[in-house]
Design a protein around this motif. Structure first.
Motif, mmCIF file in Angstrom:
data_model
loop_
_atom_site.group_PDB
_atom_site.id
_atom_site.type_symbol
_atom_site.label_atom_id
_atom_site.label_comp_id
_atom_site.label_asym_id
_atom_site.label_seq_id
_atom_site.Cartn_x
_atom_site.Cartn_y
_atom_site.Cartn_z
ATOM 1 N N ASP A 1 36.834 27.039 40.634
ATOM 2 C CA ASP A 1 37.157 25.589 39.898
ATOM 3 C C ASP A 1 37.691 24.715 40.831
ATOM 4 N N ILE A 2 37.467 23.363 40.601
ATOM 5 C CA ILE A 2 38.309 22.308 41.244
ATOM 6 C C ILE A 2 39.337 22.163 40.231
ATOM 7 N N ARG A 3 40.590 22.235 40.660
ATOM 8 C CA ARG A 3 42.000 22.326 40.050
ATOM 9 C C ARG A 3 42.329 20.710 39.921
ATOM 10 N N THR A 4 42.290 19.950 38.826
ATOM 11 C CA THR A 4 42.629 18.417 38.936
ATOM 12 C C THR A 4 43.977 18.438 38.009
ATOM 13 N N MET A 5 44.458 17.369 38.440
ATOM 14 C CA MET A 5 45.560 16.954 37.553
ATOM 15 C C MET A 5 45.194 15.449 36.967
ATOM 16 N N ILE B 1 39.990 12.168 28.615
ATOM 17 C CA ILE B 1 39.966 13.997 28.606
ATOM 18 C C ILE B 1 39.012 14.395 27.428
ATOM 19 N N ASN B 2 38.975 13.746 26.294
ATOM 20 C CA ASN B 2 37.964 14.250 25.289
ATOM 21 C C ASN B 2 36.678 13.891 25.605
ATOM 22 N N THR B 3 36.607 13.083 26.298
ATOM 23 C CA THR B 3 34.899 12.584 26.564
ATOM 24 C C THR B 3 34.596 13.546 27.585
ATOM 25 N N ILE C 1 43.007 22.080 30.901
ATOM 26 C CA ILE C 1 41.615 22.171 29.912
ATOM 27 C C ILE C 1 40.338 22.626 30.904
ATOM 28 N N ASN C 2 39.810 23.618 30.727
ATOM 29 C CA ASN C 2 38.538 23.945 31.425
ATOM 30 C C ASN C 2 37.344 23.328 30.946
ATOM 31 N N LEU C 3 36.813 22.328 31.758
ATOM 32 C CA LEU C 3 35.862 21.520 31.337
ATOM 33 C C LEU C 3 34.691 22.241 31.465
ATOM 34 N N LEU D 1 41.057 20.632 34.159
ATOM 35 C CA LEU D 1 41.919 19.662 34.310
ATOM 36 C C LEU D 1 43.264 20.048 33.601
ATOM 37 N N SER D 2 44.377 19.597 34.438
ATOM 38 C CA SER D 2 45.790 19.667 33.944
ATOM 39 C C SER D 2 46.472 18.358 33.267
ATOM 40 N N ASP D 3 46.518 18.495 32.172
ATOM 41 C CA ASP D 3 46.962 16.907 31.380
ATOM 42 C C ASP D 3 48.478 16.872 31.588
#
Length: 312
Positions: free
Chosen positions: A114-118, A131-133, A155-157, A163-165
């Motif tokens: 997984d690509i880990r994004t913040m 994020i919700n979209t 959040i795992n898309l 995504l790290s929020d």
């Protein structure tokens, strides 16, 4: 303009981000397309280091498209940065974000990790809606009041991207006064923390200079007023914002100007350009250098004073 920033969570939020950042492949920063410079948190650049970054110019449906394009070109001059205009009202524009993540971090795809994004952004910039979209479900709370997200969450898309929020964070102090005003005009700062008339005058002065035709058209003003107060009075007169005796209710007129700008009723308007940002950055640097020099001179004077007392 004195602004009361959100209390106490800045240090905690920074510590949380610093702890997670080494595990992150990519940073997504959400900016307000109407004020990309003023809505950019200088802390993000410091914390992300050399990691690639996607800058999302959100609310682009409310901004001047020509100015937004200028901003994209300007932001992409920075190494490792890609910028794109998006709008939460046009979910299709958000689908390109995942494609861009894969382009900027191609190595993760090859090893099937997984690509880990913040994802980061100041309050009320639309980060939670994005994020919700992207997730296709309601995960992050949304709202027009600033500072809705309180703590960090992962959040795992389910599409190879995690995504790290982060909490929506404003820095404790904005050195550029014009940026403070622009944040207030767009609603990034709670309305209770500002003088309505003061902020509306700042907006009115800018609109007169940058978008006189849009203002005249929206408020049906035939002759352009000379200054900010003149414009607020003309708008108040047109909209019936009157007090007993026919005096203009400047507070009411100010509310009309700010609310109609925020909702896009005034037109597609941007509050700053890259050229303005360059001038203001240089001015802030000069001001901070002068302040630092004055502090140093004061310390030196105190040191000499103490040394003089010792030698008596």
């Amino acid at each position: 303009m004195a602004i009361q920033w959100y209390p106490g969570h800045m240090h905690k939020a920074r510590k949380e981000i610093e702890k997670v950042m080494p595990q992150v492949d990519l940073v997504i920063e959400v900016l307000d397309a109407r004020i990309p410079f003023s809505s950019e948190n200088p802390m993000v650049a410091k914390l992300r280091g050399e990691k690639p970054c996607i800058k999302l110019l959100n609310k682009s449906d409310l901004a001047d498209p020509k100015v937004t394009q200028d901003w994209i070109e300007y932001l992409e001059q920075e190494q490792g940065v890609k910028a794109m205009a998006v709008s939460t009202l046009q979910p299709g524009s958000l689908k390109k974000i995942t494609e861009l993540c894969r382009k900027l971090v191609p190595g993760r795809d090859k090893i099937e990790k997984d690509i880990r994004t913040m994802i980061m952004g100041i309050p009320n910039v639309g980060k939670s809606t994005i994020i919700n979209t992207l997730a296709g479900r309601v995960i992050a709370k949304t709202g027009n009041e600033p500072a809705v997200t309180k703590s960090q969450q992962r959040i795992n898309l389910k599409n190879g991207i995690v995504l790290s929020d982060t909490p929506g964070i404003l820095w404790p102090k904005v050195d550029n006064e014009a940026s403070s005003y622009r944040l207030a005009v767009t609603g990034a700062i709670k309305d209770t923390a500002m003088e309505y008339e003061d902020v509306a005058m700042f907006a009115a002065e800018y609109f007169l200079a940058a978008y006189p035709e849009a203002i005249c058209e929206r408020y049906k003003i035939e002759e352009l007023p000379r200054d900010d107060i003149g414009l607020l009075e003309a708008i108040g007169r047109k909209r019936g914002a009157l007090r007993p005796g026919g005096r203009i209710d400047l507070h009411k007129a100010s509310e009309i100007v700010l609310h109609e700008f925020r909702s896009g009723k005034t037109g597609l308007l941007s509050l700053e350009t890259p050229a303005m940002a360059e001038i203001e950055k240089a001015e802030v640097e000069r001001m901070l250098a002068e302040k630092a020099a004055a502090e140093e001179a004061k310390k030196e004077a105190q040191r000499l004073k103490k040394a003089g007392k010792r030698h008596r």
